[in-house]
Design an enzyme around this catalytic site. Structure first.
Site, PDB file in Angstrom:
ATOM      1  N   LEU A 356      45.430  14.653  58.789  1.00  0.00           N
ATOM      2  CA  LEU A 356      45.149  15.167  57.460  1.00  0.00           C
ATOM      3  C   LEU A 356      45.617  16.613  57.303  1.00  0.00           C
ATOM      4  CD1 LEU A 356      41.555  13.763  56.816  1.00  0.00           C
ATOM      5  CD2 LEU A 356      43.779  12.636  56.545  1.00  0.00           C
ATOM      6  N   CYS A 357      45.973  16.963  56.087  1.00  0.00           N
ATOM      7  CA  CYS A 357      46.492  18.292  55.803  1.00  0.00           C
ATOM      8  C   CYS A 357      45.339  19.264  55.538  1.00  0.00           C
ATOM      9  CB  CYS A 357      47.434  18.229  54.596  1.00  0.00           C
ATOM     10  SG  CYS A 357      48.414  19.717  54.375  1.00  0.00           S
TER      11      CYS A 357
END
Length: 438
Positions: A356-357
């Site tokens: 995930l960013c």
């Protein structure tokens, strides 16, 4: 890579060839372990006790069907869980519908489906159930959930003795018993006493049950003066299980004789007056039955630290804030016997992240792992409860894991694969449900 670190957890062996038959990431559930867990819990409880399975732990249909076959009843707290329970083959009459707040439409939907047993948390909740049942021409039965005056030591997550959305305070019921004594279409038939969760010692379990029984005795006397015949005692559960770390099911083998003696002391007439004692469990029944398999996407060093990036992060496991004291998640390398490869020594002291960013997507900052390469498969054991459905599944829109069901009692059975897809269906004025819809 960095210098050798402390010894890593041993590699996790899977049935031969399993990795070639399922994609990653995937949750794998073993039905044989569910059966063993149910048998262990049943053997630990007094003869004649009822067991409810809390669907919030994991509502996968295959697990539900096995638990129904083993004799458990369903405890649900939403329309979605009710649909899952009915889809697994449970009659609506077996369902206990709980939860601290319920909308009119979901109560109506449950009553029309045939559900007749509800847990209520306040006079308002009892009046709400009475009103809706009366409008449908049916009679419901309810358990009054109690928030006792003091917490019990050793609780994993406090459910009583503190300000809470769960239940009516004992002192409130004793102060105004007439308000809790049932309604024409919502008969009060028992008490629901759930003290805490994830208790791992028989002494702690026995302590909460002892407290619950003594509170129940006081409340039964007070409410009997207002016409309530309380013949069901739901003592909750709190039976613990390891989560996302190595370990076996909790040993409850010494609980039955001690708990039976406690019931004999506190409820000596229970066999004659028809009192039914029931318990609830979620994580104990399914926690050790699940493992998450996820592949390595990247391995690198950053500021002198080994970094391992996985397919799975807090979107697949560990994202539910309500778990609170969530330990670091330290996955283990998976060994497939078909590969015949020698075990790899531990050389990484790694930061383990998901894809995930966000920097919040971190499982561990110091995982002891072998020298890893992209494509290696890691496993997180004991995540059959509060795994996929308790995570941030919609965050950033990554694909969800598959769910694979195997049966250790039938090793030749091919894995059963399912995959959840998140979709957004537009809601218009014509399709939106209305309050009190019947």
């Amino acid at each position: 890579m960095s210098a050798p670190a402390e010894t890593a957890a041993p590699e996790l062996s899977l049935p031969e060839g399993l990795l070639s038959r399922i994609p990653t990431p995937a949750y794998v559930y073993d039905l044989a372990e569910v059966r063993r867990n149910h048998r262990a819990l049943s053997d630990a409880l007094p003869a004649g006790s009822g067991v409810y399975y809390s669907l919030k732990a994991n509502a996968h249909p295959s697990l539900l069907r096995v638990l129904r076959e083993q004799g458990a009843s369903p405890e649900v707290c939403s329309s979605g869980e009710l649909e899952a329970a009915l889809g697994a083959g449970w009659p609506a009459a077996d369902v206990l519908y709980t939860g601290p707040g319920k909308r009119d439409e979901e109560i109506g939907r449950a009553l029309r489906a045939g559900v007749r047993h509800f847990s209520v948390d306040s006079p308002h909740a009892m009046e709400q159930l009475d009103r809706i049942a009366g409008s449908l021409g049916v009679r419901a039965q309810c358990l009054l959930r109690i928030n006792d005056d003091q917490p019990v030591p050793g609780q994993g997550l406090a459910m009583t003795g503190v300000a809470s959305q769960f239940g009516a305070d004992t002192r409130w019921v004793l102060r105004e018993p007439a308000r809790f004594a049932g309604r024409p279409h919502a008969e009060l038939i028992g008490l629901h006493l759930y003290m805490g969760t994830n208790l791992t010692e028989p002494d702690a379990l026995l302590g909460q049950f002892e407290r619950s029984l003594r509170t129940a005795k006081i409340l039964r006397t007070a409410l009997a003066e207002h016409g309530a015949d309380l013949r069901v005692l739901d003592l909750g559960g709190g039976f613990g299980a390891p989560f996302a770390s190595a370990g076996e099911r909790i040993d409850l083998s010494g609980l039955r004789p001690r708990l039976t003696a406690l019931l004999d002391e506190e409820l000596p007439a229970r066999h004659d007056d028809g009192t039914r004692v029931v318990f609830e469990s979620g994580r104990y029944l399914v926690g050790t039955a699940g493992v998450l398999l996820t592949s390595v996407l990247d391995v690198k060093q950053s500021h002198g630290k080994d970094v391992v990036v996985l397919e799975s992060g807090i979107n697949h496991l560990g994202g539910m804030p309500g778990l609170r004291r969530l330990p670091p998640l330290n996955p283990r390398l998976v060994a497939d016997p078909a590969d015949g490869a020698a075990p790899r020594p531990a050389v990484l002291d790694a930061l383990v992240t998901g894809p995930l960013c966000t920097p919040l997507d971190t499982w561990s900052r110091a995982a002891k792992l072998p020298d890893l390469r992209p494509g290696d498969v890691l496993a997180v054991p004991n995540v059959g409860a509060y795994g996929l459905s308790a995570s941030l599944v919609a965050f950033l829109g990554h694909p969800l894991p598959a769910e694979a069901v195997v049966d250790g009692d039938d090793p030749d059975r091919a894995p059963e694969l399912t995959r959840i897809h998140l979709t957004r269906t537009p809601v218009t004025a014509d399709t939106a449900p209305t309050l009190g819809e019947k």
